[in-house]
Design an enzyme around this catalytic site. Structure first.
Site, short mmCIF file in Angstrom:
data_model
loop_
_atom_site.label_atom_id
_atom_site.label_comp_id
_atom_site.label_asym_id
_atom_site.label_seq_id
_atom_site.Cartn_x
_atom_site.Cartn_y
_atom_site.Cartn_z
N CYS B 139 16.59 -1.98 -22.66
CA CYS B 139 17.77 -2.85 -22.68
C CYS B 139 17.95 -3.58 -21.37
O CYS B 139 18.03 -2.95 -20.31
CB CYS B 139 19.01 -2.02 -23.02
SG CYS B 139 19.16 -1.78 -24.79
N ASN B 204 11.58 -4.70 -26.85
CA ASN B 204 13.03 -4.70 -26.74
C ASN B 204 13.46 -6.15 -26.52
O ASN B 204 12.65 -7.06 -26.62
CB ASN B 204 13.47 -3.78 -25.59
CG ASN B 204 14.89 -3.26 -25.79
OD1 ASN B 204 15.79 -4.05 -26.06
ND2 ASN B 204 15.08 -1.96 -25.65
N CYS B 390 3.73 -32.58 -39.28
CA CYS B 390 3.82 -33.12 -40.65
C CYS B 390 4.83 -32.32 -41.45
O CYS B 390 4.78 -31.09 -41.49
CB CYS B 390 2.44 -33.04 -41.32
SG CYS B 390 2.47 -33.60 -43.04
#
Lengths: 443, 435
Positions: B139, B204, B390
């Site tokens: 984290c 993470n 495209c």
């Protein structure tokens, strides 16, 4: 009022007022911000975009759509107005299905074009809602230009001239400016008095004086204008209406569709506007569709458009024909009116079937009649009251280049002039281009 | 019918779709609903050490970026680890695992980098009957400021140290969750392996600011006029995650180390791609947070259909199959020559290929007055940009020139032999062919 679609004859108030209000509400409700973002995201930002080429005013459509997609609809509106100062009205009335949206690569590929018209309305509405005007005038030139006709061509021309620093006087025959935008468009395409609001907004640029109630031959002469002004632009439209040439058409309740449409647009109370139980509209163009659909929306029980040639020859686009059909209007083709029957007022119309032959359109001899309490002529308009001395071509004022007429210092554009296809957007383009040419000649 | 059952570091689950450690797995209520919806397993939202629970901000925790029609493409969060008491989480984990013995329940843990902290929590987790643990070294927000999360994951030595503690004080399989906020993902993966990790999971979330409010000049999400970087996830991060997974899968030092693939898995196809690049299973969060738990049903049916179509009887049949095809640039075949081909029937004449090639590439597409777009073989370097811009899928393709065919751009015939940069004459480091 107690009337219904089945009330015989011509009567007002055939529908409850709520139904009437609903019927004449916006044909295409405006997009909200999220819908606009989603619709804008469908644009591929084509190189040298076909839609732009198809637009008579050459609006940079991919650019304005990208400006919407990125959250700047006001910038998008400026892109539109740079090319078409009446982009707000054009967003409402352009037959986009035969112009930009017809050639949209997504129409070609999927049968579902980017909704260019509605996106244009979204952008122009946003800017106009702020009631700010995105253009300012160049330094005054001291030149004065007369514009005859306050319709799309005249307004477009006047705005561009004012922007270039010239002083403009617009002369207009009616009591309100706007021309066909005000008087000639079905109500559900221009709700909430948009035409007048647009004119007011356009005039914010300054330098334009509008004089109502003046027309050539009615207080104005071209010679006097040419003498008094540095240049003259004629955007006088087509004020005359073609006759049916059917026996007995001089009875009551036989009228010109353009007058009916104008009356409807100006009506304060639609419930007070009479309409027949059985309505017949003769013609095959947008005017015929506008008159027929609105008759139906007013509560007529049976509305029939009768066109003398095949469906493929109708000037009304496929979209307009579908609109009419969806409102319950019947479209009959290959029939021409031969006799209007009725004692004092129209009661029936007699038609003869037609066929296209080597010698042109001929009657087959087979006849039928349709009941008609009201009959509208929508078989085209014609130039009325063109000033003496102007060369005409095919019944219109002959122009070359950017609207130059045969008379020096006089330009013309819009429906009254040769070329173009009698569309609002074409008139705007012609007015704008004439202004540029006038400016060049005055500089 | 394909067998979707999965065994990952000895942990069995009926399918390879696990919910990642995140808000959806923060409590019993959600996890039960997830299992009822069909998820194969969960990694319970990260537990911290005993004591007063962490606190979260009370303004927005999430920010996002969107495509048209508000399709959520990327999500960012500044939520911390679970803010519920440890004992409540442990009790719920135990109850859920007891009621769903066939599902995988792995517990994510983040405690300070102290041996005692890990030694204390591990038995508590083990007592729940959970199948394994995942170490949250990833984290990037909040906890990292306190020396945890990605602050650990960015120091390979710490990873190795903590992993070793976990293996020492627990019998549970240890999955080390890696942060992508690092230069070379192979280093922390090697450290995890060295510490005895049973597997790594990645990625993470990525340090991110989703936008800037141009009125207040504050980053988004905004808390009282200020913002802090959050962790970015969702479909937008998938390419980054795929690359990092592949790096670990093909690194000789970590090859064979089980990988749990995470990062923008939204559909069965995303999952299959991660697994082809070496992930034994996948973990999902943003897709569930966007659409609810029901999305797993599409993942199950889609993967099953594809496996049936391709004849893969079990997930093991295709895990890692794409790894040998990930290589270094220097080994790419320079004699493989393609040219863009435009299918004129499919072309809708938008001209985007022309604009892209003419303005920004090699001027290799011509445009006629009637909007016919054609490739100029003598200019086309086969960059693929026209294919990418495209709007019509399959309209422009890259066609391989057969050996012996003339490459009109170079004026040379296409060689049959494989030849790469290591032997190319322009490479100063190339050794001359044997003389």
């Amino acid at each position: 009022m107690g009337h219904s679609p089945f009330t015989p004859g011509v009567a007002a108030g055939r529908l409850p007022s709520e139904a009437m209000t609903r019927n004449f509400g916006d044909l295409h409700p405006p997009l909200d911000a999220h819908e606009a973002t989603v619709a804008a995201d469908r644009c591929y930002f084509c190189h040298d975009a076909p839609c732009m080429t198809a637009c008579p005013t050459s609006i940079d459509i991919p650019l304005f759509i990208r400006q919407i997609a990125t959250g700047t609809p006001e910038a998008a509106a400026k892109t539109i107005f740079d090319q078409n100062i009446l982009g707000g009205m054009c967003a409402r009335v352009c037959p986009t299905e035969t112009l930009c949206e017809e050639v949209c690569v997504r129409e070609v590929a999927e049968g579902k074009p980017v909704e260019i018209g509605r996106l244009q309305r979204y952008a122009t509405d946003k800017l106009m809602a702020k009631n700010s005007h995105p253009f300012s005038r160049a330094a005054a030139t001291g030149k004065r230009v007369a514009v005859v006709g306050a319709g799309p061509a005249g307004l477009s021309c006047a705005h561009r001239l004012a922007m270039k620093g010239h002083d403009v006087v617009i002369f207009d025959a009616r009591t309100k400016p706007g021309g066909l935008n005000e008087y000639g468009i079905a109500s559900y395409k221009s709700v909430d008095d948009f035409a007048q609001k647009e004119v007011d907004w356009l005039l914010q640029i300054g330098g334009i004086e509008v004089r109502q109630g003046q027309a050539l031959g009615n207080g104005l002469s071209l010679d006097a204008l040419v003498a008094e002004y540095d240049a003259v632009f004629l955007g006088i439209g087509l004020a005359g209406v073609n006759a049916l040439r059917a026996e007995g058409e001089e009875v009551e309740n036989v009228a010109d569709a353009v007058d009916f449409i104008a009356e409807l647009r100006q009506a304060r109370d639609l419930g007070a506007l009479p309409v027949g139980r059985n309505v017949v509209v003769i013609g095959g163009g947008m005017t015929a569709v506008d008159a027929a659909v609105q008759s139906k929306l007013l509560g007529a029980e049976n509305v029939t458009i009768v066109y003398r040639r095949g469906q493929d020859r109708m000037a009304a686009s496929g979209y307009e024909q579908d609109l009419a059909a969806s409102k319950g209007v019947r479209i009959m083709t290959h029939a021409m009116p031969v006799k209007v029957i009725g004692n004092g007022a129209v009661r029936e119309v007699e038609f003869e079937y037609t066929e296209d032959g080597p010698g042109g359109l001929t009657g087959t001899g087979e006849r039928f009649t349709l009941p008609a309490d009201q009959l509208f002529r929508a078989i085209g308009q014609k130039l009325d009251g063109a000033p003496e001395g102007l060369a005409l071509d095919g019944g219109k004022i002959k122009v070359s280049g950017a609207g130059r007429t045969s008379v020096a210092k006089v330009w013309a554009g819009g429906d009254c002039a040769t070329g173009g296809d009698d569309l609002t957007v074409t008139a705007v383009a012609e007015g704008r281009d004439a202004a540029e040419d006038i400016h060049a000649s005055l500089s | 019918m394909a067998d979707l059952s999965s065994e990952f570091v000895g942990i069995k689950s009926p399918n390879p779709f696990w919910l990642a450690s995140a808000p959806p797995t923060d409590k019993e209520y959600n996890v039960r609903r997830a299992f009822e919806a069909g998820w194969g397993g969960v990694v319970w939202k990260t537990l911290g050490e005993e004591g007063p629970p962490v606190v979260n901000v009370n303004g927005p925790r999430y920010g996002a970026i969107w495509g048209a029609d508000r399709r959520l493409l990327g999500l960012n969060n500044i939520e911390l680890i679970t803010d519920r008491p440890l004992e409540v989480n442990l009790r719920e984990i135990k109850q859920v695992k007891r009621d769903y013995p066939d599902r995988a329940v792995v517990v994510s843990i983040m405690v300070p980098c102290e041996e005692q902290a890990w030694k204390s929590i591990l038995p508590l987790v083990e007592e729940t009957g959970a199948d394994g643990i995942e170490l949250n070294f990833g984290c990037p927000h909040g906890m990292s400021e306190r020396g945890m999360g990605s602050a650990v994951g960015q120091v390979p030595e710490y990873i190795e140290m903590v992993t070793r503690w976990c293996k020492q004080y627990s019998r549970m399989p240890v999955i080390v969750k890696l942060t992508p906020n690092i230069t070379d993902i192979r280093k922390p993966a090697r450290a995890a392996k060295a510490g005895g990790a049973d597997a790594v999971s990645l990625i993470n979330t990525i340090n991110s600011i989703t936008g800037v409010d141009l009125d207040s000049f504050a980053p988004e999400p905004t808390i009282d006029g200020k913002g802090s970087h959050g962790g970015y996830c969702g479909p937008a991060v998938k390419p980054i995650a795929l690359s990092m997974v592949s790096e670990i899968a093909r690194d000789p030092e970590t090859h064979g180390l089980p990988i749990s693939g995470i990062g923008g898995v939204t559909t069965w196809r995303d999952a299959a791609e991660f697994m082809a690049l070496g992930a034994g299973n996948v973990q999902v969060c943003t897709a569930a947070m966007t659409y609810g738990f029901k999305v797993v049903q599409e993942m199950i049916s889609g993967l099953s259909q594809w496996m049936d179509e391709k004849g893969h009887a079990s997930v093991a049949d295709f895990v890692g199959r794409a790894v040998p095809n990930v290589t270094d640039w220097q080994y790419l075949n320079l004699n493989y020559i393609t040219k863009a081909r435009i299918d004129q029937d499919a072309c809708i004449k938008c001209g985007r290929c022309y604009a892209a090639c003419e303005d920004t590439s090699h001027q290799a597409i011509s445009m006629s007055a009637d909007r016919v777009f054609e490739v100029k073989d003598d200019e086309c370097v086969a960059c693929n940009l026209c294919v990418n811009v495209c709007p019509v899928e399959g309209c422009i393709t890259m066609e391989e020139l057969a050996p012996g065919a003339m490459d009109e751009r170079t004026g040379r015939k296409v060689a049959k032999e494989y030849a790469n940069w290591t032997t190319h004459p322009n490479n100063p480091a190339a050794r001359p062919a044997a003389e």
